[in-house]
Motif scaffolding. Structure first.
Motif, PDB file in Angstrom:
ATOM      1  N   ILE A  43       0.840  -1.205   0.000  1.00  0.00           N
ATOM      2  CA  ILE A  43       0.000   0.000   0.000  1.00  0.00           C
ATOM      3  C   ILE A  43       0.873   1.252   0.000  1.00  0.00           C
ATOM      4  O   ILE A  43       0.627   2.197  -0.758  1.00  0.00           O
ATOM      5  N   ASP A  44       1.895   1.270   0.838  1.00  0.00           N
ATOM      6  CA  ASP A  44       2.783   2.441   0.896  1.00  0.00           C
ATOM      7  C   ASP A  44       3.478   2.685  -0.436  1.00  0.00           C
ATOM      8  O   ASP A  44       3.759   3.827  -0.795  1.00  0.00           O
ATOM      9  N   GLN A  45       3.741   1.622  -1.182  1.00  0.00           N
ATOM     10  CA  GLN A  45       4.406   1.770  -2.476  1.00  0.00           C
ATOM     11  C   GLN A  45       3.452   2.234  -3.579  1.00  0.00           C
ATOM     12  O   GLN A  45       3.878   2.885  -4.531  1.00  0.00           O
ATOM     13  N   ASP A  69     -11.679  -5.374  13.987  1.00  0.00           N
ATOM     14  CA  ASP A  69     -11.169  -5.651  12.636  1.00  0.00           C
ATOM     15  C   ASP A  69     -10.690  -4.320  12.070  1.00  0.00           C
ATOM     16  O   ASP A  69     -11.468  -3.532  11.555  1.00  0.00           O
ATOM     17  N   PHE A  70      -9.407  -4.071  12.188  1.00  0.00           N
ATOM     18  CA  PHE A  70      -8.838  -2.822  11.696  1.00  0.00           C
ATOM     19  C   PHE A  70      -8.393  -2.936  10.234  1.00  0.00           C
ATOM     20  O   PHE A  70      -8.015  -1.941   9.625  1.00  0.00           O
ATOM     21  N   ARG A 113     -10.731  -0.582   2.726  1.00  0.00           N
ATOM     22  CA  ARG A 113     -11.786   0.148   1.995  1.00  0.00           C
ATOM     23  C   ARG A 113     -11.397   1.617   1.846  1.00  0.00           C
ATOM     24  O   ARG A 113     -11.557   2.214   0.787  1.00  0.00           O
ATOM     25  N   HIS A 114     -10.910   2.210   2.941  1.00  0.00           N
ATOM     26  CA  HIS A 114     -10.549   3.627   2.923  1.00  0.00           C
ATOM     27  C   HIS A 114      -9.381   3.885   1.965  1.00  0.00           C
ATOM     28  O   HIS A 114      -9.432   4.818   1.157  1.00  0.00           O
ATOM     29  N   ASP A 133     -15.526   0.766  -5.789  1.00  0.00           N
ATOM     30  CA  ASP A 133     -16.340  -0.443  -5.952  1.00  0.00           C
ATOM     31  C   ASP A 133     -15.589  -1.588  -5.270  1.00  0.00           C
ATOM     32  O   ASP A 133     -14.728  -2.239  -5.877  1.00  0.00           O
ATOM     33  N   VAL A 134     -15.884  -1.806  -3.982  1.00  0.00           N
ATOM     34  CA  VAL A 134     -15.155  -2.784  -3.177  1.00  0.00           C
ATOM     35  C   VAL A 134     -16.140  -3.786  -2.580  1.00  0.00           C
ATOM     36  O   VAL A 134     -17.104  -3.404  -1.919  1.00  0.00           O
TER      37      VAL A 134
END
Length: 193
Positions: free
Chosen positions: A102-104, A144-145, A151-152, A161-162
């Motif tokens: 995600i960070d990449q 549930d983190f 989603r965010h 659209d998730v």
């Protein structure tokens, strides 16, 4: 149409998240590109940040090299119509390797930008499936983190659209995996119709 399958479980054999996400990706019917991040990706560093905030045409060769893997990962997301992300819950959240991915890929001026009205995701028109697995935590429970975070983040980069497919509470619910398989079957059958 292309599906990008992101695998993140440390378990390469016997992983529920790997098995279910691979089943979903196959059932979607498009060619599948798999990115296994479980071995880890480089973490964002001071050099990475400096390269990212430098205008693309002003980057040194070293800065370009610093962002090369990020560019490759973003290109995979850009080329895909659908993302299938395998999400085993580790200690109430996502694996560190998935956070590094995600960070990449969450990069200002590449996958999102800031405007006077706030952030705008630049990867619009895609859909994503989160295949969330856990031993004891219910999907979308207060602890549930992972699910709300993903989603965010996806929305932040433009993917709104998730769909979540859960095989949660497997230690207490022996039918969790079968229920997830049935959800995949119903979902892919309705899309084929």
């Amino acid at each position: 149409m292309t599906t990008l399958l992101i695998q993140s479980s440390a378990r390469t054999v016997g992983s529920t998240s790997r098995d279910l996400s691979a089943l979903l990706a196959e059932r979607l019917g498009a060619p599948v590109v798999t990115r296994d991040v479980s071995a880890g990706l480089p973490m964002v560093s001071a050099d990475w940040i400096a390269a990212n905030v430098t205008e693309a045409d002003a980057r040194t060769d070293a800065q370009k090299a610093e962002l090369a893997q990020s560019d490759e990962l973003i290109a995979e997301v850009e080329a895909a119509d659908t993302l299938v992300i395998a999400v085993p819950l580790y200690n109430f959240s996502i694996p560190a390797s998935l956070k590094s991915w995600i960070d990449q890929i969450a990069r200002a001026r590449r996958t999102f930008r800031y405007t006077e009205n706030g952030p705008e995701g630049l990867l619009k028109g895609k859909r994503a499936f989160l295949v969330v697995t856990s031993g004891g935590v219910p999907v979308d429970a207060p602890v549930d983190f992972a699910t709300p975070y993903l989603r965010h983040v996806l929305s932040f980069i433009g993917i709104t659209d998730v769909t979540v497919i859960g095989a949660d509470r497997q230690m207490a619910n022996p039918d969790a995996v079968d229920a997830a398989r049935a959800q995949i079957e119903a979902l892919t059958r309705s899309q084929a119709a």
